[in-house]
Design an enzyme around this catalytic site. Sequence first.
Site, PDB file in Angstrom:
ATOM      1  N   ASP A  99       0.822  -1.212   0.000  1.00 15.24           N
ATOM      2  CA  ASP A  99       0.000   0.000   0.000  1.00 15.24           C
ATOM      3  C   ASP A  99       0.850   1.254   0.000  1.00 15.24           C
ATOM      4  OD1 ASP A  99       0.959  -0.521   2.538  1.00 15.24           O
ATOM      5  OD2 ASP A  99      -0.964  -0.380   3.564  1.00 15.24           O
ATOM      6  N   ASP A 102       6.962   3.910   3.324  1.00 15.39           N
ATOM      7  CA  ASP A 102       7.178   5.000   4.288  1.00 15.39           C
ATOM      8  C   ASP A 102       8.675   5.033   4.620  1.00 15.39           C
ATOM      9  OD1 ASP A 102       6.783   6.917   6.247  1.00 15.39           O
ATOM     10  OD2 ASP A 102       5.824   5.585   7.664  1.00 15.39           O
ATOM     11  N   ARG A 164     -10.393   0.768   6.313  1.00 18.23           N
ATOM     12  CA  ARG A 164      -9.880   0.140   5.084  1.00 18.23           C
ATOM     13  C   ARG A 164     -10.889   0.247   3.947  1.00 18.23           C
ATOM     14  NH1 ARG A 164      -5.199  -2.751   6.435  1.00 18.23           N
ATOM     15  NH2 ARG A 164      -5.179  -3.746   8.455  1.00 18.23           N
TER      16      ARG A 164
HETATM   17  P1  5GP Z   1       7.589   1.319   6.301  1.00 16.50           P
HETATM   18  O1  5GP Z   1       8.080  -0.016   6.755  1.00 16.50           O
HETATM   19  O2  5GP Z   1       7.975   1.691   4.897  1.00 16.50           O
HETATM   20  O3  5GP Z   1       7.950   2.408   7.293  1.00 16.50           O
HETATM   21  O4  5GP Z   1       6.044   1.280   6.374  1.00 16.50           O
HETATM   22  C1  5GP Z   1       5.302   0.554   5.510  1.00 16.50           C
HETATM   23  C2  5GP Z   1       4.029   0.063   6.142  1.00 16.50           C
HETATM   24  O5  5GP Z   1       3.607   0.916   7.207  1.00 16.50           O
HETATM   25  C3  5GP Z   1       2.946   0.110   5.121  1.00 16.50           C
HETATM   26  O6  5GP Z   1       2.834  -1.123   4.460  1.00 16.50           O
HETATM   27  C4  5GP Z   1       1.726   0.424   5.949  1.00 16.50           C
HETATM   28  O7  5GP Z   1       1.160  -0.767   6.418  1.00 16.50           O
HETATM   29  C5  5GP Z   1       2.242   1.201   7.117  1.00 16.50           C
HETATM   30  N1  5GP Z   1       2.080   2.662   6.921  1.00 16.50           N
HETATM   31  C6  5GP Z   1       3.035   3.581   6.640  1.00 16.50           C
HETATM   32  N2  5GP Z   1       2.519   4.817   6.544  1.00 16.50           N
HETATM   33  C7  5GP Z   1       1.188   4.681   6.752  1.00 16.50           C
HETATM   34  C8  5GP Z   1       0.093   5.608   6.763  1.00 16.50           C
HETATM   35  O8  5GP Z   1       0.192   6.833   6.552  1.00 16.50           O
HETATM   36  N3  5GP Z   1      -1.133   5.064   7.009  1.00 16.50           N
HETATM   37  C9  5GP Z   1      -1.337   3.732   7.247  1.00 16.50           C
HETATM   38  N4  5GP Z   1      -2.574   3.340   7.492  1.00 16.50           N
HETATM   39  N5  5GP Z   1      -0.331   2.842   7.236  1.00 16.50           N
HETATM   40  C10 5GP Z   1       0.918   3.315   6.996  1.00 16.50           C
HETATM   41 MG    MG Z   2       1.504  -2.579   5.079  1.00 15.77          MG
END
Ligand code: 5GP
Ligand code: MG
Length: 178
Positions: A99, A102, A164
Amino acid sequence: MTICTEKILVSQEAIQERVRALAEEITRDYKEKELTILALMKGSVVFLADLLRLIPIPLRLEVLPVSSYHGGIETSGVVSFAQHFLPDILDHHVLLIDDILDSGTTLKAIKTCILEQHPASLRSCVLLHKKVKTMQGIHAEYVGFEIPDVFVVGYGLDYQEYYRNLPEIRILSQRPAT
Ligand code: 5GP
Ligand code: MG
């Protein structure tokens, strides 16, 4: 504090148009290849369902339940997934679907595991990308939208498992209770 959603960040129409363009690009790139799509659950479920139906080439679909937030709005930094869920991808062209990219912690952890199994190639496709937060060296080849550093919900993305089912991407904000 009351949690509420307000501003629409990405509309249903904008998502639809961008998903179509991504699907065309992916279809072109994987036309003659053994494609395995590996979708990270649950966040990518809605994006996956829309994208998949617009890719008219033979492909395999696998899903991997992954968690890094554990209910909050900041990543916990610990990525949990069950290794035994990983499909056999030797010599397959693997496309990871998530999705949102980040910090990049999730993609980095999953990519490391996949690469140990020697796929023919490995690329990633994310609907959203928070560029300012992403660690160096991690990127996705297919990105729907670049967004600012805000917490978003909808179109598969949750806050404590809710939201969701919103058809668009909205910014989640905290307001003092009245
Ligand atoms: P990362 O590991 O890149 O920091 O984060 C990725 C995961 O964190 C994504 O797959 C998602 O599940 C969650 N995530 C990151 N940012 C957001 C956000 O703004 N909203 C939501 N609902 N989930 C996020
Ligand atoms: Mg995720």
